[in-house]
Design an enzyme around this catalytic site. Sequence first.
Site, PDB file in Angstrom:
ATOM      1  N   ASN A  46       0.850  -1.167   0.000  1.00  0.00           N
ATOM      2  CA  ASN A  46       0.000   0.000   0.000  1.00  0.00           C
ATOM      3  C   ASN A  46       0.900   1.236   0.000  1.00  0.00           C
ATOM      4  OD1 ASN A  46      -1.567   2.255   1.087  1.00  0.00           O
ATOM      5  ND2 ASN A  46      -3.175   0.736   1.399  1.00  0.00           N
ATOM      6  N   HIS A  57      -3.509   0.796  -3.445  1.00  0.00           N
ATOM      7  CA  HIS A  57      -3.526  -0.266  -2.444  1.00  0.00           C
ATOM      8  C   HIS A  57      -2.482  -1.314  -2.818  1.00  0.00           C
ATOM      9  CE1 HIS A  57      -7.847   0.356  -0.681  1.00  0.00           C
ATOM     10  NE2 HIS A  57      -7.092   1.439  -0.582  1.00  0.00           N
ATOM     11  N   GLU A  59      -2.608  -4.536  -3.509  1.00  0.00           N
ATOM     12  CA  GLU A  59      -2.902  -5.426  -4.623  1.00  0.00           C
ATOM     13  C   GLU A  59      -2.740  -4.695  -5.956  1.00  0.00           C
ATOM     14  OE1 GLU A  59      -5.378  -6.666  -1.037  1.00  0.00           O
ATOM     15  OE2 GLU A  59      -4.855  -4.795  -2.027  1.00  0.00           O
ATOM     16  N   SER A  84      -7.613  -9.092   3.694  1.00  0.00           N
ATOM     17  CA  SER A  84      -8.747  -9.312   2.805  1.00  0.00           C
ATOM     18  C   SER A  84      -8.891  -8.111   1.862  1.00  0.00           C
ATOM     19  CB  SER A  84     -10.020  -9.469   3.651  1.00  0.00           C
ATOM     20  OG  SER A  84     -11.157  -9.661   2.860  1.00  0.00           O
ATOM     21  N   CYS A  86     -10.146  -5.112  -0.442  1.00  0.00           N
ATOM     22  CA  CYS A  86     -11.293  -4.210  -0.441  1.00  0.00           C
ATOM     23  C   CYS A  86     -12.082  -4.390  -1.746  1.00  0.00           C
ATOM     24  CB  CYS A  86     -10.804  -2.770  -0.291  1.00  0.00           C
ATOM     25  SG  CYS A  86     -10.047  -2.124  -1.802  1.00  0.00           S
ATOM     26  N   CYS A  89      -9.876  -3.512  -4.924  1.00  0.00           N
ATOM     27  CA  CYS A  89      -8.865  -4.515  -5.268  1.00  0.00           C
ATOM     28  C   CYS A  89      -9.511  -5.821  -5.721  1.00  0.00           C
ATOM     29  CB  CYS A  89      -7.925  -4.735  -4.086  1.00  0.00           C
ATOM     30  SG  CYS A  89      -6.982  -3.240  -3.694  1.00  0.00           S
ATOM     31  N   ASP A 148      -8.076   5.136   4.440  1.00  0.00           N
ATOM     32  CA  ASP A 148      -7.714   4.100   3.474  1.00  0.00           C
ATOM     33  C   ASP A 148      -8.910   3.237   3.089  1.00  0.00           C
ATOM     34  OD1 ASP A 148      -5.391   2.941   2.005  1.00  0.00           O
ATOM     35  OD2 ASP A 148      -6.058   1.131   3.035  1.00  0.00           O
TER      36      ASP A 148
END
Length: 151
Positions: A46, A57, A59, A84, A86, A89, A148
Amino acid sequence: MNNIKKTHLKFMKEALKEARKGLKEGGIPIGAVLVKGGRIIGRGHNRRVQKRSAVLHAELDCLENAGRLKAADYKKCVVYSTLSPCPMCTGAVLLYKIPTIVIGENRTFKGPESYSRKFVKLINLDLPECKGLMAGFIRARPGLWNEDIGE
């Protein structure tokens, strides 16, 4: 421990390295790696704070760092993320039809997992190290964390 679990832990360890790198840079400690054929082809963390980005982010940083791939390549990949994913992503994973997401934990934040499972295999390793890293950050920087996740 079976070989599949060992493999997942090996790649999650690399995602954790990325998360720690992000924290050290003053950012949010979430990391990700993209794996194809047992080899990391992309890694990221991130970097919203570091790059003053609205969308960077872990990912997405990881996918960006992997470079342009053919659709057939994405279909052979696995995303490893310390947290996990969002909705944003998750959308990227679904767009590129990446079939598997392995997450480090979902206690500190849970993305749209029920929806994700309709399209991808989602594996939660539920690792104390991932939970501890995020929980500590959230306690220390709740305002940044809420920014975020869009709250």
